[in-house]
Design an enzyme around this catalytic site. Structure first.
Site, PDB file in Angstrom:
ATOM      1  N   GLU A  27      43.386 -24.685 -63.739  1.00  0.00           N
ATOM      2  CA  GLU A  27      43.946 -23.861 -62.670  1.00  0.00           C
ATOM      3  C   GLU A  27      44.882 -24.634 -61.753  1.00  0.00           C
ATOM      4  O   GLU A  27      45.897 -24.094 -61.285  1.00  0.00           O
ATOM      5  CB  GLU A  27      42.814 -23.220 -61.865  1.00  0.00           C
ATOM      6  CG  GLU A  27      42.158 -22.036 -62.543  1.00  0.00           C
ATOM      7  CD  GLU A  27      41.234 -22.427 -63.684  1.00  0.00           C
ATOM      8  OE1 GLU A  27      40.848 -21.556 -64.486  1.00  0.00           O
ATOM      9  OE2 GLU A  27      40.877 -23.630 -63.762  1.00  0.00           O
ATOM     10  N   GLN A  29      42.561 -16.611 -65.205  1.00  0.00           N
ATOM     11  CA  GLN A  29      41.784 -15.756 -66.091  1.00  0.00           C
ATOM     12  C   GLN A  29      40.696 -15.009 -65.325  1.00  0.00           C
ATOM     13  O   GLN A  29      40.385 -13.864 -65.635  1.00  0.00           O
ATOM     14  CB  GLN A  29      41.189 -16.582 -67.226  1.00  0.00           C
ATOM     15  CG  GLN A  29      40.844 -15.763 -68.443  1.00  0.00           C
ATOM     16  CD  GLN A  29      40.679 -16.627 -69.682  1.00  0.00           C
ATOM     17  OE1 GLN A  29      39.571 -17.077 -69.966  1.00  0.00           O
ATOM     18  NE2 GLN A  29      41.763 -16.873 -70.396  1.00  0.00           N
ATOM     19  N   PHE A  30      40.127 -15.652 -64.320  1.00  0.00           N
ATOM     20  CA  PHE A  30      39.223 -15.022 -63.357  1.00  0.00           C
ATOM     21  C   PHE A  30      39.552 -15.598 -61.988  1.00  0.00           C
ATOM     22  O   PHE A  30      39.702 -16.818 -61.848  1.00  0.00           O
ATOM     23  CB  PHE A  30      37.749 -15.285 -63.695  1.00  0.00           C
ATOM     24  CG  PHE A  30      37.281 -14.589 -64.943  1.00  0.00           C
ATOM     25  CD1 PHE A  30      36.730 -13.321 -64.875  1.00  0.00           C
ATOM     26  CD2 PHE A  30      37.390 -15.195 -66.180  1.00  0.00           C
ATOM     27  CE1 PHE A  30      36.300 -12.672 -66.027  1.00  0.00           C
ATOM     28  CE2 PHE A  30      36.972 -14.562 -67.332  1.00  0.00           C
ATOM     29  CZ  PHE A  30      36.419 -13.289 -67.253  1.00  0.00           C
ATOM     30  N   ASP A  47      37.698 -16.065 -59.616  1.00  0.00           N
ATOM     31  CA  ASP A  47      36.645 -16.985 -59.180  1.00  0.00           C
ATOM     32  C   ASP A  47      37.166 -18.422 -59.208  1.00  0.00           C
ATOM     33  O   ASP A  47      36.859 -19.238 -58.335  1.00  0.00           O
ATOM     34  CB  ASP A  47      35.427 -16.897 -60.098  1.00  0.00           C
ATOM     35  CG  ASP A  47      34.941 -15.485 -60.333  1.00  0.00           C
ATOM     36  OD1 ASP A  47      35.749 -14.664 -60.828  1.00  0.00           O
ATOM     37  OD2 ASP A  47      33.779 -15.194 -60.052  1.00  0.00           O
ATOM     38  N   HIS A  68      31.802 -15.091 -62.752  1.00  0.00           N
ATOM     39  CA  HIS A  68      32.890 -14.239 -63.220  1.00  0.00           C
ATOM     40  C   HIS A  68      32.874 -12.881 -62.532  1.00  0.00           C
ATOM     41  O   HIS A  68      33.402 -11.910 -63.071  1.00  0.00           O
ATOM     42  CB  HIS A  68      32.811 -14.047 -64.741  1.00  0.00           C
ATOM     43  CG  HIS A  68      32.964 -15.312 -65.517  1.00  0.00           C
ATOM     44  ND1 HIS A  68      31.911 -16.168 -65.750  1.00  0.00           N
ATOM     45  CD2 HIS A  68      34.050 -15.882 -66.096  1.00  0.00           C
ATOM     46  CE1 HIS A  68      32.340 -17.212 -66.461  1.00  0.00           C
ATOM     47  NE2 HIS A  68      33.631 -17.055 -66.684  1.00  0.00           N
ATOM     48  N   GLU A 109      46.398 -19.040 -68.886  1.00  0.00           N
ATOM     49  CA  GLU A 109      45.555 -19.298 -70.050  1.00  0.00           C
ATOM     50  C   GLU A 109      45.576 -18.100 -71.008  1.00  0.00           C
ATOM     51  O   GLU A 109      45.257 -16.978 -70.603  1.00  0.00           O
ATOM     52  CB  GLU A 109      44.117 -19.554 -69.603  1.00  0.00           C
ATOM     53  CG  GLU A 109      43.973 -20.689 -68.603  1.00  0.00           C
ATOM     54  CD  GLU A 109      42.630 -20.650 -67.896  1.00  0.00           C
ATOM     55  OE1 GLU A 109      41.686 -20.045 -68.445  1.00  0.00           O
ATOM     56  OE2 GLU A 109      42.520 -21.232 -66.809  1.00  0.00           O
TER      57      GLU A 109
END
Length: 320
Positions: free
Chosen positions: A62, A84-85, A87, A129, A31
């Protein structure tokens, strides 16, 4: 690439650049990694250098990112997928754990894909996050998991992961991105599966990884206590872990992941099983509180391991 001077996140960017220069099969996807350069600028400049066929912007999906990376790997490429994270890597867990990690066991082909991204707290990112979700992926046969804790390892371990024939997850601690700096004249190298002794000592040892090693080093700066950086969380460097535990006789396991059912619990169990006759005290654990990571800075600081908590547990361990 020769000389380098920069931060942890810049070392990641340099590793991606050098890998793509060295091997045309290496590509990146995720992303906002193209024109925007990534949420934390880890891929800044790569689109201009290598073009949109090798630096691929994806939807916020994802599962699609992981699935595309796996497909590219099976077709002979060396993809590096950015979440991007980390998590949200859990959204793609089925593909990574139940397909990428098992493909070679099931029908032969390897999946040389890397899944990387930022994890960890300390930035007030709140419960969605700031997680340390590495424990969800540890112990999955065929899936390697690494957590660089230094600028040199941010470069060297990522290069090693890209060259590895198996799928590798890279947990980069976002709190380190711009807080650590280093320099070198020649690119550092590393092998997956090898721990590194960051500080030697004889009275006890702390076994840790990622950003938690900075906490450990600060806590033992004036103590005769060793600090071992695991670097690779799965598979573990059992030989080095066991040798250090048997030599120092006292062990504290420090992780930023949850203390209960977290990676530290497995480490403590393994050390207890293999080193019991050599230990002078129980293996102690310090980890994050069993709560979603608070967004409030004071509450987050209270939930995460601190130098004071580590020092307190070391005092208890050394007095046993």
């Amino acid at each position: 690439m020769t000389a380098f001077s920069g931060t942890y996140v810049e070392a990641i960017r340099q590793a991606l650049h050098d890998a793509m220069e060295a091997d045309p099969r290496v590509c990146c996807l995720g992303e906002d990694i193209g024109a925007y350069g990534g949420a934390f600028r880890a891929t800044e400049g790569l689109l201009a250098r290598f073009g949109p066929e090798r630096v691929i912007d994806t939807p916020i999906a994802e599962q699609a990112i992981a699935g595309s990376a796996i497909g590219l790997a099976l077709m002979g490429q060396r993809p590096v997928a950015e979440f991007q994270f980390m998590d949200f890597a859990l959204l793609a867990a089925d593909l990574m754990v139940n397909f990428a990690a098992k493909a070679h066991w099931r029908w032969g082909p390897t999946v040389p894909a890397v899944f990387r991204g930022p994890s960890g707290g300390g930035n007030g990112g709140g419960p969605f996050h700031s997680q340390n979700p590495e424990g969800h992926f540890l112990g999955s046969p065929g899936l390697k998991v690494i957590a660089p804790g230094t600028v040199r390892d941010a470069y060297a371990l990522l290069r090693a992961a890209i060259e590895d024939p198996d799928p590798v997850m890279v947990f980069e601690h976002k709190h380190l991105y711009r807080r650590l700096r280093d320099q070198w004249d020649e690119p550092p190298t590393a092998r997956l599966g090898e721990a590194a002794l960051r500080k030697d000592g004889a009275a006890a040892c702390i076994i840790t990884y990622g950003a938690a090693q900075q906490v450990a080093l600060a806590a033992v700066a004036d103590l005769d206590v060793a600090v071992l950086d695991l670097r690779t969380l799965w598979p573990l460097d059992d030989e080095t872990i066991t040798a250090l535990a048997r030599r120092t006789h006292r062990v504290l396991v420090l992780t930023e992941a949850s203390r209960t059912y977290g990676p530290g619990a497995e480490l403590a169990a393994r050390i207890g099983e293999t080193c019991f006759p050599w230990l002078d005290a129980p293996v102690l654990r310090v980890g994050a509180a069993d709560t979603p990571t608070p967004a409030s800075p004071p509450l987050e600081a209270a939930a995460l391991p601190s130098v004071e908590r580590v020092r307190s547990e070391l005092d208890r361990l050394l007095a046993w």
